[in-house]
Design a protein around this motif. Structure first.
Motif, PDB file in Angstrom:
ATOM      1  N   ARG A  51      -7.069  -5.489  -2.919  1.00 59.48           N
ATOM      2  CA  ARG A  51      -6.434  -4.426  -3.874  1.00 59.48           C
ATOM      3  C   ARG A  51      -4.851  -4.778  -4.061  1.00 59.48           C
ATOM      4  O   ARG A  51      -3.966  -3.887  -4.843  1.00 59.48           O
ATOM      5  N   CYS A  52      -4.371  -5.844  -3.499  1.00 56.89           N
ATOM      6  CA  CYS A  52      -2.810  -5.853  -3.716  1.00 56.89           C
ATOM      7  C   CYS A  52      -2.522  -7.148  -4.553  1.00 56.89           C
ATOM      8  O   CYS A  52      -2.925  -8.147  -4.793  1.00 56.89           O
ATOM      9  N   ILE A  93      -3.425   3.119  -7.367  1.00 56.03           N
ATOM     10  CA  ILE A  93      -3.825   1.769  -6.676  1.00 56.03           C
ATOM     11  C   ILE A  93      -5.048   1.429  -7.161  1.00 56.03           C
ATOM     12  O   ILE A  93      -6.123   1.967  -7.018  1.00 56.03           O
ATOM     13  N   GLN A 112       3.746   1.653  -1.255  1.00 53.98           N
ATOM     14  CA  GLN A 112       4.601   1.330  -2.454  1.00 53.98           C
ATOM     15  C   GLN A 112       3.537   1.974  -3.555  1.00 53.98           C
ATOM     16  O   GLN A 112       4.016   2.846  -4.390  1.00 53.98           O
ATOM     17  N   GLY A 113       2.199   1.834  -3.319  1.00 50.75           N
ATOM     18  CA  GLY A 113       1.188   2.300  -4.332  1.00 50.75           C
ATOM     19  C   GLY A 113       1.032   3.727  -3.944  1.00 50.75           C
ATOM     20  O   GLY A 113       0.751   4.518  -5.059  1.00 50.75           O
ATOM     21  N   TYR A 157       0.893  -1.141   0.070  1.00 44.07           N
ATOM     22  CA  TYR A 157      -0.088   0.024  -0.030  1.00 44.07           C
ATOM     23  C   TYR A 157       0.833   1.167   0.040  1.00 44.07           C
ATOM     24  O   TYR A 157       0.660   2.270  -0.865  1.00 44.07           O
ATOM     25  N   LYS A 164       0.678   5.282 -11.841  1.00 43.15           N
ATOM     26  CA  LYS A 164       0.079   3.841 -11.646  1.00 43.15           C
ATOM     27  C   LYS A 164      -0.652   4.084 -10.492  1.00 43.15           C
ATOM     28  O   LYS A 164      -0.227   3.953  -9.286  1.00 43.15           O
ATOM     29  N   SER A 224       1.776   6.333  -7.023  1.00 50.26           N
ATOM     30  CA  SER A 224       0.748   7.251  -7.541  1.00 50.26           C
ATOM     31  C   SER A 224       1.373   8.784  -7.731  1.00 50.26           C
ATOM     32  O   SER A 224       0.301   9.606  -8.207  1.00 50.26           O
TER      33      SER A 224
END
Length: 325
Positions: free
Chosen positions: A281-282, A262, A243-244, A241, A260, A248
């Motif tokens: 979501r992973c 999530i 990293q997401g 998360y 990119k 973004s």
């Protein structure tokens, strides 16, 4: 700390789930995450301002100067709020009283806690307005005579008026232009340096977190999914998360044409997934991730902790996002 909201229409919303962290004197802790993650509820829980009757603190305690705030009476808490612990609220439209001048609202805080004359309190209130970039002569004006950004500066002046030992700042720079934003951050950093004030900073802006340094806690679905020093979070990002969030953000060092995001949305707090709350979501999710709650585990000796089976087992990050600052 665990906090729930009980509603007739949506049932029980699990807003904050077993959140725990330490903050030393003079340190800054940044709470980051998407809207609805539970960041503001954590702040309101610390000050015992959880909305009633829907909000319920199910378990936990808040230790401040060696005492549990939940063991104090409401009268004792009123002496602490605004004096030793102060909060910059997210929405200045609802934080300010529309029928009192801004000068009187700042002066009231100073008069109540510092036991000075009302004349001296008003003089200090004018000084606070100047400090946040508003001319002192405007102290006689009412909130409706100020723009949204200037209302936010008034709220900041109220929060800083008594030089608190702990400042909780809920999105303090959201409504401000970049010039005033920099001034407010400098002002908060000066307060830390001069008075050794501790700060809990709630924000969506990872750049603001980088500016304030010290510790960072990433909040998702009412849980701390990653916590550590700012260096750990920015240089050795370990939870998917987190990293997401970095992926973004625009990165001037990247040649990518598109960001990119999530995938998916934050889960319904009234119907949280079993196991890892981020699992739906992973991209790294396995069957084991959905079986049971995932504990926080330390992945480095300096207190970097992550709530992820994949990260904890390997003890390394999925990628390095340090360029996204």
């Amino acid at each position: 700390m665990t906090i729930e909201y009980v509603t007739q229409d949506s049932g029980t919303c699990h807003a904050v789930n077993h959140v725990s962290f330490d903050l030393n004197k003079g340190e800054t802790l940044g709470l980051v995450g998407e809207t609805g993650a539970g960041k503001t509820t954590i702040a309101m829980g610390i000050l015992r301002l959880t909305p009633k009757p829907q909000g319920h603190v199910i378990s936990g305690e808040v230790q401040f100067e060696g005492q549990d705030l939940y063991g104090k009476s409401e009268a004792e808490m009123r002496k602490i709020r605004g004096d030793k612990i102060s909060m910059i609220f997210q929405d200045p439209m609802t934080a300010l009283n529309p029928i009192d001048t801004v000068g009187d609202q700042i002066a009231e805080m100073i008069w109540l806690h510092n036991k000075v004359s009302k004349k001296e309190a008003l003089r200090r209130a004018q000084d606070m307005l100047e400090m946040v970039g508003i001319p002192a002569e405007r102290h006689r004006e009412y909130p409706h005579q100020f723009s949204g950004g200037m209302k936010q500066r008034v709220v900041i002046a109220i929060a800083l008026a008594c030089t608190p030992e702990l400042l909780i700042a809920d999105e303090p720079t959201t409504a401000l232009d970049v010039t005033i934003q920099a001034q407010v951050l400098d002002m908060m950093n000066k307060l830390k340096r001069d008075l050794n004030t501790s700060v809990i900073l709630i924000t969506h802006d990872l750049g603001v977190v980088a500016e304030m340094r010290d510790k960072v806690a990433v909040i998702y679905a009412g849980e701390v999914v990653e916590i550590g020093s700012a260096r750990n979070i920015f240089k050795s990002t370990a939870h998917p998360y987190t990293q997401g969030l970095f992926a973004s953000l625009p990165n001037i060092n990247s040649t990518a044409r598109r960001l990119k995001p999530i995938p998916g949305l934050m889960p319904d707090p009234a119907n949280l997934p079993t196991g890892c709350k981020f699992a739906p979501r992973c991209e790294f999710c396995t069957a084991e991730c959905t079986k049971a709650a995932i504990p926080l585990k330390e992945i480095s000796a300096d207190g970097h902790m992550v709530r992820c089976l994949h990260s904890c087992e390997k003890g390394v990050s999925h990628g390095n996002n340090s360029g996204n600052k």
